[in-house]
Enzyme design. Structure first.
Site, short mmCIF file in Angstrom:
data_model
loop_
_atom_site.label_atom_id
_atom_site.label_comp_id
_atom_site.label_asym_id
_atom_site.label_seq_id
_atom_site.Cartn_x
_atom_site.Cartn_y
_atom_site.Cartn_z
N LYS A 56 24.95 32.05 52.01
CA LYS A 56 26.21 31.72 52.52
C LYS A 56 25.90 30.61 53.39
O LYS A 56 27.15 30.16 53.81
CB LYS A 56 27.06 32.94 53.45
CG LYS A 56 27.20 34.24 52.47
CD LYS A 56 28.49 35.31 52.72
CE LYS A 56 29.14 36.03 51.65
NZ LYS A 56 30.13 36.82 52.50
N LYS A 80 24.42 36.14 40.26
CA LYS A 80 24.88 37.58 40.04
C LYS A 80 26.22 37.22 40.07
O LYS A 80 27.12 36.30 40.42
CB LYS A 80 24.66 38.04 41.63
CG LYS A 80 25.79 39.09 41.65
CD LYS A 80 26.01 39.48 43.81
CE LYS A 80 27.19 39.28 44.03
NZ LYS A 80 27.90 39.52 44.36
N LYS A 136 33.08 37.34 43.38
CA LYS A 136 33.97 37.43 43.67
C LYS A 136 34.90 35.47 43.47
O LYS A 136 35.57 35.15 43.43
CB LYS A 136 34.89 38.31 44.25
CG LYS A 136 35.35 39.49 43.58
CD LYS A 136 35.88 40.16 44.64
CE LYS A 136 35.64 41.69 45.64
NZ LYS A 136 35.27 40.99 47.00
P1 ATP Z 1 31.47 37.61 47.03
O1 ATP Z 1 31.09 36.95 45.69
O2 ATP Z 1 33.54 37.23 47.71
O3 ATP Z 1 30.79 38.58 47.80
P2 ATP Z 1 31.56 40.34 45.97
O4 ATP Z 1 32.28 40.33 43.52
O5 ATP Z 1 30.21 40.28 45.86
O6 ATP Z 1 32.56 38.70 46.46
P3 ATP Z 1 31.87 42.77 47.27
O7 ATP Z 1 33.85 42.77 48.40
O8 ATP Z 1 30.83 41.31 48.39
O9 ATP Z 1 32.17 41.59 46.27
O10 ATP Z 1 31.54 43.77 46.74
C1 ATP Z 1 32.22 45.30 46.04
C2 ATP Z 1 30.96 45.95 45.85
O11 ATP Z 1 30.36 45.43 44.26
C3 ATP Z 1 29.50 45.52 46.47
O12 ATP Z 1 28.96 47.22 46.70
C4 ATP Z 1 28.95 44.96 45.89
O13 ATP Z 1 27.35 45.15 45.82
C5 ATP Z 1 29.21 44.71 44.64
N1 ATP Z 1 28.93 43.13 43.48
C6 ATP Z 1 29.45 42.52 43.41
N2 ATP Z 1 29.31 41.84 43.14
C7 ATP Z 1 28.76 42.68 41.80
C8 ATP Z 1 27.45 42.48 40.82
N3 ATP Z 1 27.83 41.35 40.33
N4 ATP Z 1 26.86 43.56 40.11
C9 ATP Z 1 26.96 44.75 40.63
N5 ATP Z 1 27.65 45.01 41.91
C10 ATP Z 1 28.69 44.03 42.06
#
Ligand code: ATP
Ligand code: LTN
Length: 329
Positions: free
Chosen positions: A112, A193, A196
């Site tokens: 980040k 990965k 969002k």
């Molecule tokens: P950002 O990209 O904005 O960081 P994010 O998609 O990583 O968002 P978070 O709110 O950070 O979402 O994560 C919420 C939950 O979803 C956490 O437990 C995280 O480990 C899980 N998670 C996020 N992305 C993945 C993925 N691609 N596969 C499996 N689990 C995920």
């Protein structure tokens, strides 16, 4: 007394099937085996700039989505982090026992901060606030996706350090990963990965995408130059599609192998899209019903906060006493 579960999700972007398979599905599944607290972590979200109006709306929508995926407010608490000031209080106390070097080593911090011109202190402190979230409630189990494992490990290190400096105060938490789907990759870029915050129409399947859009995204997913599924030479794109199918269907490895071996990619994609559409349909229906009920979400959030605030305050009090901070007797 049942052991406690705690987990959190940021109200940023739109929740996707990676969030669902990595974390949220597990939240709903294990909620009856534990005393569960699930948290919309808006204070984590503001470590990167969020439009205030949008943030407010996303908090409501995410709460509605968590109820739609099956979080049962009769059993579990569903709260917004900023509604409980104890999270921030404990975070400061933990900051004071955390070496900066530990924070600078975090993979997420490195990624980040590399993407920012100026690095806000919040990005560095992010995992300390997460440690406070978990330790406030003596959580034993933390269901998250694979990318958060390092942060839960750090939480343990911080807890251990606090305990050794100030006496036994915190319970050691453990990560709980799903057996399949702990790391869902982007459909367009299977080396990254699913996230969002990646803007790109073919990257993630949002939990609210309509069926035709889901099919379009899956049909366009990156694969490789093989024509059909070969388990001895699985490229990352095909492996990701198979993982998505398996995580939704809950089929065994053997059944997945037998069913998909030799299948052409077009047919594989069609079946993956079908399984996603079938799983999301009832969730989307419930989501719209929930959001149509004017005060339901607000009521759940308020009641939950009322229920768990005393637990959080008691931990802050305990930590203050341990550190010798002022507490009125
Ligand atoms: P950002 O990209 O904005 O960081 P994010 O998609 O990583 O968002 P978070 O709110 O950070 O979402 O994560 C919420 C939950 O979803 C956490 O437990 C995280 O480990 C899980 N998670 C996020 N992305 C993945 C993925 N691609 N596969 C499996 N689990 C995920
Ligand atoms: N950092 C987590 C969200 C989060 C969390 C937590 C997860 C904040 N506090 C406590 C588990 C326990 C993420 O998913 N990005």
């Amino acid at each position: 007394m049942k052991a406690r579960v705690f987990s959190g999700i940021q109200p940023t972007g739109s929740p996707h099937i990676g969030n669902y398979l990595g974390a949220l599905k597990n939240w709903a599944k294990i909620q009856y085996d534990y005393e569960s607290i699930y948290c919309i972590v808006d204070l984590h979200a503001i470590t990167l700039y969020q439009d205030p109006k949008e943030l407010r709306q996303k908090i409501q929508e995410l709460a509605g989505m968590l109820l739609a995926i099956g979080i049962d407010p009769a059993h579990s608490s569903l709260v917004v982090q900023s509604a409980i000031p104890a999270h921030v209080e404990l975070a400061w106390m933990l900051t004071c026992v955390t070496p900066v070097g530990w924070l600078e080593r975090m993979t997420q911090y490195k990624a980040k901060s590399a993407a920012q011109e100026t690095i806000g202190d919040g990005i560095l402190q992010y995992p300390v606030l997460m440690a406070a979230d978990i330790l406030l409630y003596d959580a034993k189990v933390v269901p998250v996706g694979d990318d958060q494992t390092q942060h839960v490990e750090l939480t343990r290190d911080i807890a251990q350090r606090f305990n050794s400096l100030y006496g036994e105060t915190f319970v050691m938490p453990e990560t709980r990963l799903p057996s399949v789907g702990a790391r869902i990759m982007g459909l367009d870029e299977p080396e990254k990965k699913m996230s969002k915050s990646v803007i790109g129409s073919g990257h993630a399947v949002s939990l609210l995408d309509p069926p035709d859009l889901i099919r379009k995204k899956v049909l366009r997913a990156t694969t490789d130059s093989n024509p059909a599924v070969d388990f001895d030479r699985l490229g990352p794109g095909v492996a990701n599609l198979l993982t998505i199918f398996q995580a939704f269907s809950e089929w065994s490895d053997a059944r997945v192998r037998q069913h998909f071996a030799g299948m052409r990619y077009g047919e594989l994609k069609k079946q993956v899209a079908d399984v996603i559409v079938a799983a999301l349909e009832p969730i989307q229906k419930r989501y719209h019903e929930i959001m149509d009920e004017a005060t339901y979400v607000a009521r759940v959030l308020e009641e939950s906060a009322r229920r768990i605030t005393p637990i959080a305050n008691a931990t802050v009090e305990k930590a203050k006493r341990a550190m010798g901070l002022y507490t009125p007797d």
